[in-house]
Design a protein around this motif. Structure first.
Motif, PDB file in Angstrom:
ATOM      1  N   ALA A  66       0.814  -1.198   0.027  1.00 41.47           N
ATOM      2  CA  ALA A  66       0.010  -0.039   0.059  1.00 41.47           C
ATOM      3  C   ALA A  66       0.742   1.315   0.050  1.00 41.47           C
ATOM      4  O   ALA A  66       0.498   2.520  -0.710  1.00 41.47           O
ATOM      5  CB  ALA A  66      -0.880  -0.018   1.244  1.00 41.47           C
ATOM      6  N   THR A  73      -2.218   6.980   3.038  1.00 38.49           N
ATOM      7  CA  THR A  73      -3.229   7.814   3.500  1.00 38.49           C
ATOM      8  C   THR A  73      -3.983   7.278   4.496  1.00 38.49           C
ATOM      9  O   THR A  73      -3.892   5.980   4.769  1.00 38.49           O
ATOM     10  CB  THR A  73      -4.044   8.411   2.238  1.00 38.49           C
ATOM     11  OG1 THR A  73      -4.868   7.330   1.816  1.00 38.49           O
ATOM     12  CG2 THR A  73      -3.469   9.087   1.009  1.00 38.49           C
ATOM     13  N   SER A  75      -6.967   6.929   4.651  1.00 31.67           N
ATOM     14  CA  SER A  75      -8.080   6.126   4.028  1.00 31.67           C
ATOM     15  C   SER A  75      -7.528   4.743   3.677  1.00 31.67           C
ATOM     16  O   SER A  75      -8.303   3.582   4.041  1.00 31.67           O
ATOM     17  CB  SER A  75      -8.871   6.767   2.827  1.00 31.67           C
ATOM     18  OG  SER A  75      -7.753   6.906   1.862  1.00 31.67           O
ATOM     19  N   GLU A  76      -6.255   4.660   3.189  1.00 35.76           N
ATOM     20  CA  GLU A  76      -5.749   3.359   2.866  1.00 35.76           C
ATOM     21  C   GLU A  76      -5.493   2.702   4.206  1.00 35.76           C
ATOM     22  O   GLU A  76      -5.568   1.448   3.913  1.00 35.76           O
ATOM     23  CB  GLU A  76      -4.379   3.582   2.133  1.00 35.76           C
ATOM     24  CG  GLU A  76      -4.446   3.827   0.654  1.00 35.76           C
ATOM     25  CD  GLU A  76      -3.132   4.335   0.042  1.00 35.76           C
ATOM     26  OE1 GLU A  76      -2.605   3.506  -0.844  1.00 35.76           O
ATOM     27  OE2 GLU A  76      -2.283   4.955   0.684  1.00 35.76           O
ATOM     28  N   ARG A  79      -8.833   1.103   5.271  1.00 40.21           N
ATOM     29  CA  ARG A  79      -8.954  -0.072   4.339  1.00 40.21           C
ATOM     30  C   ARG A  79      -8.344  -1.409   4.624  1.00 40.21           C
ATOM     31  O   ARG A  79      -8.805  -2.318   4.513  1.00 40.21           O
ATOM     32  CB  ARG A  79      -9.062   0.476   2.840  1.00 40.21           C
ATOM     33  CG  ARG A  79     -10.061   1.136   2.629  1.00 40.21           C
ATOM     34  CD  ARG A  79     -10.372   1.702   0.892  1.00 40.21           C
ATOM     35  NE  ARG A  79      -8.952   2.181   0.559  1.00 40.21           N
ATOM     36  CZ  ARG A  79      -8.591   2.824  -0.531  1.00 40.21           C
ATOM     37  NH1 ARG A  79      -9.729   2.692  -1.672  1.00 40.21           N
ATOM     38  NH2 ARG A  79      -7.619   3.150  -0.984  1.00 40.21           N
ATOM     39  N   ASP A 143      -7.154   0.943  -5.149  1.00 41.51           N
ATOM     40  CA  ASP A 143      -7.098   2.166  -5.864  1.00 41.51           C
ATOM     41  C   ASP A 143      -7.250   1.848  -7.367  1.00 41.51           C
ATOM     42  O   ASP A 143      -6.863   2.879  -7.881  1.00 41.51           O
ATOM     43  CB  ASP A 143      -5.770   2.990  -5.393  1.00 41.51           C
ATOM     44  CG  ASP A 143      -5.714   3.398  -4.115  1.00 41.51           C
ATOM     45  OD1 ASP A 143      -7.079   3.580  -3.514  1.00 41.51           O
ATOM     46  OD2 ASP A 143      -4.691   3.364  -3.750  1.00 41.51           O
TER      47      ASP A 143
END
Length: 177
Positions: A66, A73, A75-76, A79, A143
């Motif tokens: 990642a 980020t 958000s990464e 997730r 992504d």
């Protein structure tokens, strides 16, 4: 108290000694039972720590992929934690998985190849390695596609795990769905 009365009622020394011997045997039995219980608890704790280290290695592999593009980020991170949590049937709390990702981030400066080898040492089982590549591949697809740097990170993991690029591609296609 009942035992004291029983012993007071015994008139001869031999009977008292026998009663004490039986009491000592009972105490020894309780001590053995306590020792066995402590050993079982220690073994269980060691097994949990081992599983935790394996999940940590899986999280680290996913983190390395990642973050391969230089951006990781929040958000990464969310997730990644969500996906690994779901894949482990939520046996680890989100904050535990996030802490594992933070630990991975602190070791990332060692380089992808060094970390991939370290992960491979923690995960000697080929099936665990395959599962780890599957999770890392799934993270790479989050992504919308696997970029060049993510692909290189996956290749580094595959090499450290002893998998061919063809095998990696098969795993990546499974992760893509």
């Amino acid at each position: 108290m009942a035992e004291v009365k029983r012993l007071q009622g015994l008139g001869n020394v031999a009977a008292v000694q026998e009663a004490l011997a039986q009491a000592n045997a009972y105490k020894e039995m309780l001590e053995r039972e306590a020792a066995a219980k402590a050993e079982a608890e220690a073994q269980h704790a060691a097994e949990e720590a081992h599983v935790g280290a394996q999940i940590g290695a899986l999280v680290e592999a996913a983190y390395l992929v990642a973050s391969a593009d230089g951006r990781y980020t929040s958000s990464e991170s969310e997730r990644l934690v969500e996906r690994v949590g779901a894949l482990t049937e939520d046996k680890f709390a989100s904050h535990q998985l996030a802490a594992m990702a933070d630990e991975a981030q602190s070791r990332a400066s060692e380089g992808i190849d060094a970390r991939a080898r370290a992960i491979a040492e923690i995960l000697p089982d080929p099936e665990l390695r395959r599962a780890t590549l599957l999770v890392a591949s799934a993270v790479a697809w989050l992504d919308g596609g696997v970029g060049q740097k993510e692909g290189l990170a996956l290749q580094s993991l595959a090499r450290a795990f002893g998998f061919s690029i063809d095998e990696l591609h098969k795993i990546m296609s499974k992760a893509h769905g």
